[in-house]
Design a protein around this motif. Structure first.
Motif, mmCIF file in Angstrom:
data_model
loop_
_atom_site.group_PDB
_atom_site.id
_atom_site.type_symbol
_atom_site.label_atom_id
_atom_site.label_comp_id
_atom_site.label_asym_id
_atom_site.label_seq_id
_atom_site.Cartn_x
_atom_site.Cartn_y
_atom_site.Cartn_z
ATOM 1 N N LEU A 169 0.839 -1.196 0.000
ATOM 2 C CA LEU A 169 0.000 0.000 0.000
ATOM 3 C C LEU A 169 0.877 1.250 0.000
ATOM 4 O O LEU A 169 1.946 1.274 0.603
ATOM 5 N N ALA A 170 0.415 2.273 -0.681
ATOM 6 C CA ALA A 170 1.197 3.501 -0.835
ATOM 7 C C ALA A 170 0.637 4.635 0.017
ATOM 8 O O ALA A 170 -0.575 4.748 0.216
ATOM 9 N N SER A 171 1.540 5.458 0.515
ATOM 10 C CA SER A 171 1.207 6.738 1.133
ATOM 11 C C SER A 171 1.734 7.855 0.241
ATOM 12 O O SER A 171 2.544 7.602 -0.663
ATOM 13 N N TYR A 172 1.299 9.079 0.524
ATOM 14 C CA TYR A 172 1.815 10.191 -0.279
ATOM 15 C C TYR A 172 1.830 11.480 0.528
ATOM 16 O O TYR A 172 1.082 11.654 1.487
ATOM 17 N N THR A 173 2.751 12.347 0.120
ATOM 18 C CA THR A 173 2.782 13.709 0.640
ATOM 19 C C THR A 173 2.737 14.675 -0.538
ATOM 20 O O THR A 173 3.180 14.347 -1.643
ATOM 21 N N ILE A 174 2.202 15.866 -0.289
ATOM 22 C CA ILE A 174 2.226 16.943 -1.275
ATOM 23 C C ILE A 174 2.798 18.181 -0.592
ATOM 24 O O ILE A 174 2.329 18.583 0.479
ATOM 25 N N GLU A 175 3.827 18.771 -1.205
ATOM 26 C CA GLU A 175 4.436 20.011 -0.728
ATOM 27 C C GLU A 175 4.307 21.061 -1.824
ATOM 28 O O GLU A 175 4.169 20.717 -3.002
ATOM 29 N N ALA A 176 4.398 22.329 -1.446
ATOM 30 C CA ALA A 176 4.318 23.407 -2.433
ATOM 31 C C ALA A 176 5.201 24.566 -2.013
ATOM 32 O O ALA A 176 5.409 24.817 -0.819
ATOM 33 N N GLU A 177 5.723 25.260 -3.004
ATOM 34 C CA GLU A 177 6.459 26.498 -2.759
ATOM 35 C C GLU A 177 6.149 27.484 -3.872
ATOM 36 O O GLU A 177 5.854 27.087 -5.012
ATOM 37 N N LYS A 178 6.220 28.768 -3.529
ATOM 38 C CA LYS A 178 5.956 29.807 -4.521
ATOM 39 C C LYS A 178 7.046 29.818 -5.576
ATOM 40 O O LYS A 178 8.223 29.614 -5.283
ATOM 41 N N LEU A 179 6.636 30.084 -6.823
ATOM 42 C CA LEU A 179 7.603 30.321 -7.892
ATOM 43 C C LEU A 179 7.821 31.827 -8.032
ATOM 44 O O LEU A 179 6.870 32.611 -7.887
ATOM 45 N N PRO A 180 9.039 32.254 -8.335
ATOM 46 C CA PRO A 180 9.295 33.692 -8.485
ATOM 47 C C PRO A 180 8.557 34.304 -9.664
ATOM 48 O O PRO A 180 8.265 35.498 -9.669
ATOM 49 N N ILE A 181 8.255 33.488 -10.667
ATOM 50 C CA ILE A 181 7.484 33.958 -11.830
ATOM 51 C C ILE A 181 6.555 32.827 -12.250
ATOM 52 O O ILE A 181 6.941 31.661 -12.250
ATOM 53 N N HIS A 182 5.310 33.171 -12.574
ATOM 54 C CA HIS A 182 4.319 32.113 -12.779
ATOM 55 C C HIS A 182 4.262 31.608 -14.219
ATOM 56 O O HIS A 182 3.684 30.563 -14.478
ATOM 57 N N ILE A 183 4.857 32.355 -15.160
ATOM 58 C CA ILE A 183 4.855 31.900 -16.551
ATOM 59 C C ILE A 183 6.148 31.128 -16.831
ATOM 60 O O ILE A 183 7.059 31.075 -16.008
ATOM 61 N N TYR A 184 6.202 30.501 -18.007
ATOM 62 C CA TYR A 184 7.454 29.883 -18.455
ATOM 63 C C TYR A 184 8.314 30.980 -19.085
ATOM 64 O O TYR A 184 7.866 31.688 -19.976
ATOM 65 N N GLU A 185 9.527 31.130 -18.580
ATOM 66 C CA GLU A 185 10.398 32.209 -19.040
ATOM 67 C C GLU A 185 11.709 31.618 -19.565
ATOM 68 O O GLU A 185 12.405 30.897 -18.846
ATOM 69 N N LEU A 186 12.034 31.949 -20.797
ATOM 70 C CA LEU A 186 13.272 31.457 -21.388
ATOM 71 C C LEU A 186 14.467 32.133 -20.727
ATOM 72 O O LEU A 186 14.453 33.351 -20.490
ATOM 73 N N ASN A 187 15.486 31.344 -20.412
ATOM 74 C CA ASN A 187 16.693 31.911 -19.814
ATOM 75 C C ASN A 187 17.340 32.933 -20.748
ATOM 76 O O ASN A 187 17.455 32.703 -21.948
ATOM 77 N N LYS A 188 17.733 34.073 -20.195
ATOM 78 C CA LYS A 188 18.320 35.148 -21.006
ATOM 79 C C LYS A 188 19.707 34.765 -21.512
ATOM 80 O O LYS A 188 20.077 35.073 -22.647
ATOM 81 N N ILE A 189 20.482 34.109 -20.663
ATOM 82 C CA ILE A 189 21.824 33.649 -21.046
ATOM 83 C C ILE A 189 21.768 32.138 -21.230
ATOM 84 O O ILE A 189 21.310 31.407 -20.338
ATOM 85 N N GLY A 190 22.222 31.676 -22.372
ATOM 86 C CA GLY A 190 22.180 30.254 -22.655
ATOM 87 C C GLY A 190 23.068 29.444 -21.726
ATOM 88 O O GLY A 190 24.035 29.958 -21.137
ATOM 89 N N LEU A 191 22.743 28.174 -21.577
ATOM 90 C CA LEU A 191 23.470 27.290 -20.684
ATOM 91 C C LEU A 191 24.780 26.806 -21.302
ATOM 92 O O LEU A 191 24.874 26.577 -22.512
#
Length: 282
Positions: A110-132
């Motif tokens: 049998l399985a148990s589960y937890t759910i955690e959450a934290e705020k994101l600094p920006i809610h949209i998907y943002e492309l990195n300005k400087i490439g990796l």
């Protein structure tokens, strides 16, 4: 500081000491997890996440609660976000693990589960300005098996690759399978662009079956790109590419600027992340 809450088996609690020393995920890595992006009250790609949850539980021979369906999970996540007053962007982690008891042989599946959450600094998907700037981690190879595609709680190879990344001053590292094929990054799937055609690994190569990987494949096809999702990559394929980008559920897309002496563009990355926001972010 405001109290923050988690969910344990459907129950809200502000007690963070809910995991015992007998927890099988802590003792043996006996579990898996999902990392989920939420924008306002919209849980991104929940259908893909839930499909992978069911697949992972079946592969690990875990029995989820009978009431644990997609709607139940959605309600649990939204209940947690509202309680924590996370109303814009949030990163949600769902951890699923076998119930306490036993040594290598569990007393129960049998399985148990937890759910955690934290705020994101920006809610949209943002492309990195400087490439990796990326490199290859070759000290340990990821073995291909039925477990390769799941997000296991045993993440040692990704931890060691991330330490290597820091030591070598890379922004990310690519992992190899036992055939020395390049399969994924430390927390992302790999995409390669050549002559405006998009290529990504086959899941049979040993990469994680990423939620954003599948979303980007569908999105790119809808934008009239030719996409091959059954590829095997060697170093030469990356050197010859016009563009490389990485995908995961939280960041969306990150473009790569350099691998060894090669430099890349981000034309396709820009177009896809713009369309990702247009279609999925309110």
């Amino acid at each position: 500081m405001e109290e923050s809450y988690i969910i344990l088996d459907g129950v809200l609690t502000n007690n963070k000491n809910v995991i015992s020393l007998n927890n099988r995920s802590f003792k043996y890595g006996d579990g898996f997890f999902e990392t989920i992006h939420v924008c306002k009250s919209k849980i991104q790609f929940l259908n893909f996440h839930f499909e992978r949850i069911i697949d992972s539980a079946q592969k690990l021979k875990m029995k989820l609660p009978s009431h644990f369906n997609e709607d139940f999970l959605k309600n649990d996540i939204l209940k947690l976000l509202n309680k924590n007053k996370f109303y814009l962007g949030a990163r949600v982690r769902l951890s699923i693990f076998r119930k306490d008891g036993g040594l290598y042989t569990p007393e129960s599946n049998l399985a148990s589960y937890t759910i955690e959450a934290e705020k994101l600094p920006i809610h949209i998907y943002e492309l990195n300005k400087i490439g990796l700037k990326i490199g290859i981690y070759d000290e340990i190879k990821k073995q291909i098996s039925v477990l390769s595609s799941i997000k296991s709680n045993n993440s040692l190879i990704y931890i060691l690759a991330s330490i290597y990344k820091t030591e070598k001053n890379f922004d990310d590292c690519l992992l190899l399978n036992e055939h020395n094929d390049i399969i994924e990054a430390t927390s992302s799937n790999l995409f390669v662009v050549k002559n405006n055609v998009i290529y990504t690994n086959s899941t049979s190569s040993g990469c994680v079956n990423g939620v954003m990987r599948n979303a980007i494949i569908d999105l790119a096809i809808s934008q009239k790109y030719i996409v091959y999702d059954d590829c095997i990559f060697k170093e030469a394929d990356l050197i010859e590419a016009d563009e490389i980008f990485l995908t995961n559920a939280i960041s969306g897309i990150k473009w790569v600027m350099s691998f060894k002496d090669r430099r890349y563009f981000n034309k396709v990355s820009k177009k896809l992340i713009e369309e990702l926001n247009n279609q999925f972010i309110d």
